[in-house]
Structures are given as C-alpha cells and as structure tokens.
Design a protein around this motif. Structure first.
Motif, short mmCIF file in Angstrom:
data_model
loop_
_atom_site.label_atom_id
_atom_site.label_comp_id
_atom_site.label_asym_id
_atom_site.label_seq_id
_atom_site.Cartn_x
_atom_site.Cartn_y
_atom_site.Cartn_z
N ILE A 1 0.82 -1.23 0.00
CA ILE A 1 0.00 0.00 0.00
C ILE A 1 0.85 1.28 0.00
O ILE A 1 0.33 2.39 0.00
CB ILE A 1 -1.00 0.03 1.19
CG1 ILE A 1 -0.23 0.01 2.53
CG2 ILE A 1 -2.01 -1.11 1.11
CD1 ILE A 1 -1.10 0.47 3.69
N ALA A 2 2.18 1.11 0.00
CA ALA A 2 3.05 2.29 0.07
C ALA A 2 3.11 3.03 -1.27
O ALA A 2 3.02 2.41 -2.33
CB ALA A 2 4.45 1.87 0.50
N ILE A 3 3.27 4.35 -1.19
CA ILE A 3 3.44 5.18 -2.40
C ILE A 3 4.93 5.22 -2.73
O ILE A 3 5.77 5.40 -1.83
CB ILE A 3 2.90 6.60 -2.14
CG1 ILE A 3 1.39 6.54 -1.96
CG2 ILE A 3 3.28 7.55 -3.28
CD1 ILE A 3 0.74 7.89 -1.81
N SER B 1 0.50 14.42 2.47
CA SER B 1 -0.30 13.25 2.06
C SER B 1 -1.03 12.61 3.25
O SER B 1 -0.52 12.57 4.37
CB SER B 1 0.64 12.22 1.42
OG SER B 1 -0.07 11.02 1.18
N GLN C 1 -1.68 9.49 3.12
CA GLN C 1 -1.13 8.13 3.15
C GLN C 1 -0.15 7.98 4.31
O GLN C 1 0.46 8.97 4.74
CB GLN C 1 -0.40 7.81 1.85
CG GLN C 1 -1.31 7.72 0.64
CD GLN C 1 -2.19 6.48 0.68
OE1 GLN C 1 -1.79 5.46 1.23
NE2 GLN C 1 -3.38 6.56 0.10
N LYS C 2 0.06 6.73 4.75
CA LYS C 2 0.92 6.51 5.92
C LYS C 2 2.23 5.80 5.58
O LYS C 2 3.12 5.70 6.42
CB LYS C 2 0.17 5.68 6.97
CG LYS C 2 -1.03 6.40 7.58
CD LYS C 2 -0.58 7.48 8.55
CE LYS C 2 -1.76 8.16 9.21
NZ LYS C 2 -1.42 9.44 9.83
N GLU C 3 2.33 5.23 4.37
CA GLU C 3 3.54 4.46 4.03
C GLU C 3 4.12 4.92 2.70
O GLU C 3 3.38 5.12 1.73
CB GLU C 3 3.21 2.95 3.95
CG GLU C 3 2.83 2.35 5.28
CD GLU C 3 2.67 0.84 5.18
OE1 GLU C 3 3.46 0.19 4.48
OE2 GLU C 3 1.71 0.34 5.79
N LYS D 1 4.29 8.22 10.35
CA LYS D 1 4.30 7.58 9.03
C LYS D 1 5.51 6.66 8.89
O LYS D 1 6.50 6.80 9.61
CB LYS D 1 4.32 8.65 7.94
CG LYS D 1 3.07 9.54 8.00
CD LYS D 1 2.99 10.57 6.90
CE LYS D 1 1.68 11.35 7.05
NZ LYS D 1 1.51 12.40 6.06
#
Ligand code: SF4
Length: 325
Positions: A214-216, A247, A249-251, A271
């Motif tokens: 799930i990481a960007i 962001s 997002q967390k990862e 994060k």
C-alpha cells in the motif's frame, strides 16, 4: 547576548532529546560546535543527504535549490556549508560578502565533474543556437561549481520545469530524459549521470511494492527513466518532503539517497518510510563529520574562494535557476 544564550540552550536541548539514547559521545563535540557557532555568528546549512548528526546541528536542512535560496537571503557573516563542493561554491556566489566554510573540501560531486569548462566552451562554439535558446527558455538542469557555471546560461535544480520552459539545451542525461518524456520535446542530453541514483533499478521497485503493497513510491528525477516510469511520483528531495507531509497516506517507499529518510522520519513520526534500495548512499555527501564542522568553525577554514571574474559571470545562471519555482 541573552538571545544567543537562549538559541544555544534550545539547540542543545533539541540535539540531546533526539540523541538521548546512545549517541551521547557526540554531545561534547556538539556543545563545542554550538559555542563556536555563536562566537562566529555563523549559520549552518546542510543538504538532505548529509549524515543525520550533521542535519541535527544545522540551522537549515534542504535540497540544493532551497539551500541556494537560503544562502542568498541569510546575510550571515559566516556560512558553514555541509554538502558537496559545487553547492558550497553556489552559496559563495549568492552570498559573496559572507565567509563560506566548506568543512571538508574533499567532497565533490562526480556528476558535476562530468562537464568541464572546456567541454562547455566547445559545445557552445559548435551549437551557438543552443546557447541562444538556453537564454530564452532558461529551463536547464545542471550541476556545477562556479568555474563551470560561468560558462553556462542556467544553473541546476532537481525540479522539473513546467511545459514550454525546456528547449534544445544540454541537460544531464537522467533528469533531461525524464523532462523530455514529460514534455514530449526533444532535448539534447549531456552525457552525465549520478552514480548514486544510477544504483536504483526497476526491479527494486517491483520487489519493494511486493513487500509494502500500500506504500506510495517516490523517486528522484536523477533515476533512470525506466525507474521513473514505474514510480508514483518523481520529485526533488524538497518536493518529496512536502509530499509526504501533506499526504494522507501513511507508508512511502523512497527512491533517492537514504540520508533523506532521517528527516522524513523525524518530521513525520506517525508515518513509515522504506528505502527503495538501502545501498543508495552518496559517499561524497557523507564525508563531512561533526569534527570537520567543529574544526572549520574554530579555524575559520577551509573557506570557499572564487576569482572575481567567476563571481561576476556565474551569478546570472544562478539567478535564473532561482527563478524556477
Ligand atoms: S547524490 Fe549524485 S548528484 Fe548528488 S552529490 Fe552525490 S553524486 Fe552528486
């Protein structure tokens, strides 16, 4: 005097809080650095790729463009520049009245050394039109110290220019290829490359995505186009820091020199950041140590010296670089 003392105590507390677990050996040297910093009325600038302990004693940490801007606006009598040589020379160009100390004069950038003043002169003699177009569009992407920059029309930044800015100008190979792909324009590429970012391969992205689905994935424009094509975003280090901060997002999987992970983790403790490839370390950026910083502040040496002619002629391309937003 009271304000100096407050700055000293605040800096010391910040450092001891961060390193309260086992790096206490550095505390004595850090104390001395902070004392000398006040005595010299100095500002310490450090690149995002420098050692964590160097970043932690710096007044400002940033990418090359951010550090250039800081040097131009700071008016500090003494600047201690922790980064590679061409960046320290750029700081001197932008702040000629300041004494710019480069604590360890050894670290050059191999990529900057891949274009000599003679080669630039020969290129411009062979392609006079490219020089004119460079002047008009000033979207160049180049590394170089003062001696190189005064042969050029534009300095270097890792940010991709907006559509329409770039034209047929000599550019370093990787970012130049990425700009050409993004804009759909033909760009003549200078045969330069960053040996550090060239260690990142497309298969590293595939493997990292499997480990952290799930990481960007963020990569630096110095990476080869095949790597950039597989990433979610290609950003300068400053751009990466802003992106992860904003962001939801967390990862994140980070494809650039691993020194930046220190700052990302420190500024975003909620994060998770994974290096795309842990071996991506620039030996030149890692050369400057706390001892080097202390010695340079105490001895006021080594200082960056540039000839008058270079100071005068290299200023224009640097100013154009600073116009890039
Ligand atoms: S990371 Fe690459 S471009 Fe940056 S200083 Fe090191 S060799 Fe030069």
């Amino acid at each position: 005097m009271l304000s100096c003392y407050i700055i000293y105590i605040t800096d010391l507390l910040k450092y001891s809080f961060h390193y309260g677990d086992g790096t206490q050996g550095n505390m004595e040297i850090v104390k001395e650095i902070l004392e000398w910093k006040i005595r010299r009325n100095a500002l310490i600038l450090a690149h995002n790729y420098t050692r964590p302990e160097i970043q932690d004693i710096a007044d400002f940490v940033g990418d090359s463009l951010e550090l250039s801007r800081k040097a131009a606006e700071c008016h500090a009598p003494v600047i201690v520049f922790c980064g590679v040589r061409f960046m320290a020379e750029t700081a001197k160009l932008l702040s000629p009245e300041s004494i710019v100390l480069h604590p360890n004069p050894l670290p050059g950038c191999p990529m900057a050394d891949m274009a000599s003043p003679e080669e630039i002169r020969a290129y411009r003699a062979k392609h006079p039109d490219a020089g004119r177009r460079i002047r008009q569009h000033h979207g160049g992407y180049q590394n170089g110290g003062g001696h190189l920059l005064h042969q050029r029309q534009c300095g270097k930044t890792s940010r991709l220019p907006a559509a329409g800015q770039a034209s047929a100008l000599p550019s370093r190979r990787q970012p130049g290829a990425n700009i050409a792909a993004k804009l759909g324009r033909k760009i003549e590429l200078w045969p330069g490359r960053c040996p550090t970012h060239n260690k990142i391969l497309p298969e590293h992205i595939t493997a990292a995505r499997q480990r952290h689905p799930i990481a960007i994935v963020l990569v630096h424009p110095e990476c080869v186009p095949a790597v950039v094509a597989l990433a979610d975003h290609a950003l300068s280090t400053g751009g990466m820091l802003r992106f992860v901060h904003e962001s939801a997002q967390k990862e994140f999987i980070i494809g650039t020199e691993c020194g930046i992970l220190h700052r990302m983790r420190k500024e975003n403790p909620d994060k998770a950041f994974y290096p795309l490839e842990p071996a991506v370390l620039c030996p030149n950026m890692k050369r400057i140590t706390l001892e080097d910083v202390l010695n340079s502040l105490r001895d006021m040496s080594p200082a960056v010296e540039l000839e008058e002619e270079v100071l005068r002629r290299a200023r224009a391309p640097i100013d154009r670089m600073l116009e890039v937003r």
